[in-house]
Design a protein around this motif. Sequence first.
Motif, PDB file in Angstrom:
ATOM      1  N   GLN A   1      73.764 -17.880  84.203  1.00  0.00           N
ATOM      2  CA  GLN A   1      74.855 -17.006  83.776  1.00  0.00           C
ATOM      3  C   GLN A   1      75.739 -17.782  82.797  1.00  0.00           C
ATOM      4  N   VAL A   2      76.159 -17.134  81.704  1.00  0.00           N
ATOM      5  CA  VAL A   2      76.902 -17.828  80.651  1.00  0.00           C
ATOM      6  C   VAL A   2      78.236 -17.131  80.389  1.00  0.00           C
ATOM      7  N   LYS A   3      79.294 -17.938  80.335  1.00  0.00           N
ATOM      8  CA  LYS A   3      80.604 -17.475  79.888  1.00  0.00           C
ATOM      9  C   LYS A   3      80.926 -18.236  78.603  1.00  0.00           C
ATOM     10  N   LEU A   4      80.969 -17.530  77.486  1.00  0.00           N
ATOM     11  CA  LEU A   4      81.352 -18.129  76.213  1.00  0.00           C
ATOM     12  C   LEU A   4      82.862 -18.013  76.039  1.00  0.00           C
ATOM     13  N   VAL A   5      83.485 -19.093  75.567  1.00  0.00           N
ATOM     14  CA  VAL A   5      84.942 -19.156  75.497  1.00  0.00           C
ATOM     15  C   VAL A   5      85.410 -19.389  74.060  1.00  0.00           C
ATOM     16  N   ILE A   6      86.263 -18.500  73.562  1.00  0.00           N
ATOM     17  CA  ILE A   6      86.999 -18.734  72.316  1.00  0.00           C
ATOM     18  C   ILE A   6      88.361 -19.284  72.719  1.00  0.00           C
ATOM     19  N   TYR A   7      88.728 -20.420  72.171  1.00  0.00           N
ATOM     20  CA  TYR A   7      89.855 -21.201  72.658  1.00  0.00           C
ATOM     21  C   TYR A   7      91.219 -20.518  72.455  1.00  0.00           C
ATOM     22  N   PRO A   8      92.178 -20.841  73.328  1.00  0.00           N
ATOM     23  CA  PRO A   8      93.557 -20.361  73.167  1.00  0.00           C
ATOM     24  C   PRO A   8      94.335 -21.302  72.240  1.00  0.00           C
ATOM     25  N   TYR A   9      93.997 -21.262  70.963  1.00  0.00           N
ATOM     26  CA  TYR A   9      94.654 -22.142  69.996  1.00  0.00           C
ATOM     27  C   TYR A   9      96.174 -21.933  69.999  1.00  0.00           C
TER      28      TYR A   9
ATOM     29  N   HIS B   1     108.153 -32.064  79.178  1.00  0.00           N
ATOM     30  CA  HIS B   1     106.691 -31.967  79.154  1.00  0.00           C
ATOM     31  C   HIS B   1     106.307 -30.499  78.997  1.00  0.00           C
ATOM     32  N   MET B   2     105.497 -30.220  78.013  1.00  0.00           N
ATOM     33  CA  MET B   2     105.048 -28.851  77.801  1.00  0.00           C
ATOM     34  C   MET B   2     104.162 -28.406  78.963  1.00  0.00           C
ATOM     35  N   ASP B   3     104.185 -27.125  79.249  1.00  0.00           N
ATOM     36  CA  ASP B   3     103.429 -26.587  80.382  1.00  0.00           C
ATOM     37  C   ASP B   3     101.949 -26.395  80.067  1.00  0.00           C
ATOM     38  N   TRP B   4     101.639 -26.005  78.819  1.00  0.00           N
ATOM     39  CA  TRP B   4     100.297 -25.521  78.542  1.00  0.00           C
ATOM     40  C   TRP B   4      99.520 -26.347  77.521  1.00  0.00           C
ATOM     41  N   TYR B   5     100.183 -27.154  76.720  1.00  0.00           N
ATOM     42  CA  TYR B   5      99.491 -27.878  75.643  1.00  0.00           C
ATOM     43  C   TYR B   5      99.910 -29.348  75.606  1.00  0.00           C
ATOM     44  N   TRP B   6      98.909 -30.198  75.301  1.00  0.00           N
ATOM     45  CA  TRP B   6      99.195 -31.600  74.984  1.00  0.00           C
ATOM     46  C   TRP B   6      99.650 -31.691  73.525  1.00  0.00           C
ATOM     47  N   GLU B   7      98.902 -31.057  72.677  1.00  0.00           N
ATOM     48  CA  GLU B   7      99.249 -30.835  71.275  1.00  0.00           C
ATOM     49  C   GLU B   7      98.506 -29.581  70.843  1.00  0.00           C
ATOM     50  N   ALA B   8      98.650 -29.183  69.585  1.00  0.00           N
ATOM     51  CA  ALA B   8      98.190 -27.853  69.172  1.00  0.00           C
ATOM     52  C   ALA B   8      96.712 -27.617  69.439  1.00  0.00           C
ATOM     53  N   GLY B   9      95.901 -28.654  69.375  1.00  0.00           N
ATOM     54  CA  GLY B   9      94.466 -28.477  69.509  1.00  0.00           C
ATOM     55  C   GLY B   9      93.930 -28.559  70.925  1.00  0.00           C
ATOM     56  N   HIS B  10      94.739 -29.065  71.867  1.00  0.00           N
ATOM     57  CA  HIS B  10      94.223 -29.293  73.222  1.00  0.00           C
ATOM     58  C   HIS B  10      95.157 -28.688  74.267  1.00  0.00           C
ATOM     59  N   PHE B  11      94.635 -27.730  75.010  1.00  0.00           N
ATOM     60  CA  PHE B  11      95.400 -27.106  76.083  1.00  0.00           C
ATOM     61  C   PHE B  11      95.209 -27.899  77.374  1.00  0.00           C
ATOM     62  N   LYS B  12      96.171 -27.770  78.263  1.00  0.00           N
ATOM     63  CA  LYS B  12      96.137 -28.497  79.528  1.00  0.00           C
ATOM     64  C   LYS B  12      95.274 -27.765  80.558  1.00  0.00           C
TER      65      LYS B  12
ATOM     66  N   GLN C   1     101.677 -35.412  64.288  1.00  0.00           N
ATOM     67  CA  GLN C   1     100.547 -36.251  63.892  1.00  0.00           C
ATOM     68  C   GLN C   1      99.249 -35.459  63.864  1.00  0.00           C
ATOM     69  N   ARG C   2      99.008 -34.675  64.914  1.00  0.00           N
ATOM     70  CA  ARG C   2      97.771 -33.910  64.973  1.00  0.00           C
ATOM     71  C   ARG C   2      97.768 -32.771  63.969  1.00  0.00           C
ATOM     72  N   ASN C   3      98.926 -32.172  63.697  1.00  0.00           N
ATOM     73  CA  ASN C   3      98.990 -31.112  62.687  1.00  0.00           C
ATOM     74  C   ASN C   3      98.610 -31.648  61.314  1.00  0.00           C
ATOM     75  N   ILE C   4      99.075 -32.849  60.984  1.00  0.00           N
ATOM     76  CA  ILE C   4      98.718 -33.454  59.704  1.00  0.00           C
ATOM     77  C   ILE C   4      97.206 -33.662  59.622  1.00  0.00           C
ATOM     78  N   GLU C   5      96.613 -34.172  60.698  1.00  0.00           N
ATOM     79  CA  GLU C   5      95.165 -34.385  60.714  1.00  0.00           C
ATOM     80  C   GLU C   5      94.425 -33.061  60.614  1.00  0.00           C
ATOM     81  N   ASN C   6      94.838 -32.082  61.432  1.00  0.00           N
ATOM     82  CA  ASN C   6      94.153 -30.785  61.457  1.00  0.00           C
ATOM     83  C   ASN C   6      94.237 -30.058  60.119  1.00  0.00           C
ATOM     84  N   LEU C   7      95.425 -30.005  59.557  1.00  0.00           N
ATOM     85  CA  LEU C   7      95.614 -29.257  58.313  1.00  0.00           C
ATOM     86  C   LEU C   7      94.866 -29.909  57.157  1.00  0.00           C
ATOM     87  N   GLY C   8      94.788 -31.236  57.154  1.00  0.00           N
ATOM     88  CA  GLY C   8      93.982 -31.910  56.145  1.00  0.00           C
ATOM     89  C   GLY C   8      92.521 -31.500  56.246  1.00  0.00           C
ATOM     90  N   THR C   9      92.037 -31.368  57.490  1.00  0.00           N
ATOM     91  CA  THR C   9      90.656 -30.921  57.714  1.00  0.00           C
ATOM     92  C   THR C   9      90.474 -29.483  57.252  1.00  0.00           C
TER      93      THR C   9
END
Length: 406
Positions: free
Chosen positions: A258-266, A329-340, A215-223
């Motif tokens: 102090q700032v830590k900028l994060v590029i996500y683990p897609y 239950h996956m260990d690291w992701y809820w779905e492709a866009g959101h990590f646990k 479901q989320r892949n369909i939404e994401n890829l359309g975007t």
Amino acid sequence: MRNNPLAAYSIILLGVAALLLAISVSITVAVDPYNYFHGKRWDGINAKKPAAYAHAAWAKQRLARRLAPRAIILGNSRMDIGFDPESPAWPTGVRPVFNLAVPGQSLAGDLANLRNVFVADAPALAVIGLDFLDFLYMGSGRDAPVSARRTLTSLERLERFTIAAMSLTAVSDAFATLLQQNNPNAENMTPQGYNPFRQYLTFVRQEGHHAIFLQRNIENLGTYLRKPKSVTGVGGTPSPDFRTLRELLDWSAQRNVQVKLVIYPYHLDILEGFRRTGLWPAFEQWKRLVVRLAAAVREQGLDVTLWDFSGYHAFATEAVPPPGDTRTHMDWYWEAGHFKAALGDIMLKKMLRPGEKVESGFGVVLTPQNVEAVIRQIREAGIAYRAENPNTGDHVQKIIDRLKSR
């Protein structure tokens, strides 16, 4: 003088209306479904806040002011879900921590929240998630960045109070809050602003991770197909979001944050989505421009580090359970866009506890000196992974083909 029945009826009607309004306001203020009024929580009454995300920015601003945190988390829903303020990975010196990330929020929203929460003081540390997709752009360069207001006007405060205390929606959400207290998987915003995302446990039990990913892949890829394929506009002018990021970093520099900028683990599905929809070159260019911006601000004295957690590493390539599997239950992701938060904890250890052993090859500090090498390494890792797994991304391509055919 004879009594006027109409006047008497009107007085009674107004009295009843006033009484009902008073009762409604009393209920909404006491239950406080949006964390707006007092922030107190009582077990069985309002300990869980399933309606708080209806007005997430309001709720988090109020909660953050009450907590006066030493460290904050900023970004969109990926940070809201992925970073637990109570994780043991946070060093003692930066506690308490508050999650000020708001789903769907831009950098301008982050800056507005900072200005509204930290009027007189500032946190010691800010961990800020950067979403590549927010920077996609095809304009002329004359666009003004979205304004990040410093404070609310009196009229805006009155409007918020009215919505939070007197609206029919607020009354409905107050009763919904009462009814959800015995639901172990109810949506919630903790006192530290964190979304445990337990409602997804129900979705996994009912549908399984595979259906949620689809479901989320369909939404994401359309975007992705609709989005511009560049982070620069006419004449190579950078997206206005770079200006907003610079403004946010300048705000931090002025207050010694102090700032830590994060590029996500897609997840792999998103990485393949970027590649197959033509976004990959823009993804690499975006990293170069963020590195350049961070380096410029660092030269002016800001303690800022840019961490890249993207790539074809062991976490991103976690296998998705097959269709119909509602038990795994996956260990690291809820779905492709959101990590646990479990993956968020590893990221925090990498950024904040350099002495601890963390998964090798996951997370690297990007600098002007190494950015090209890191970009090349990720690109080559993708080629190698696809060579070892020839069907990688085929399901992503099928969705793209179907979307294009429409």
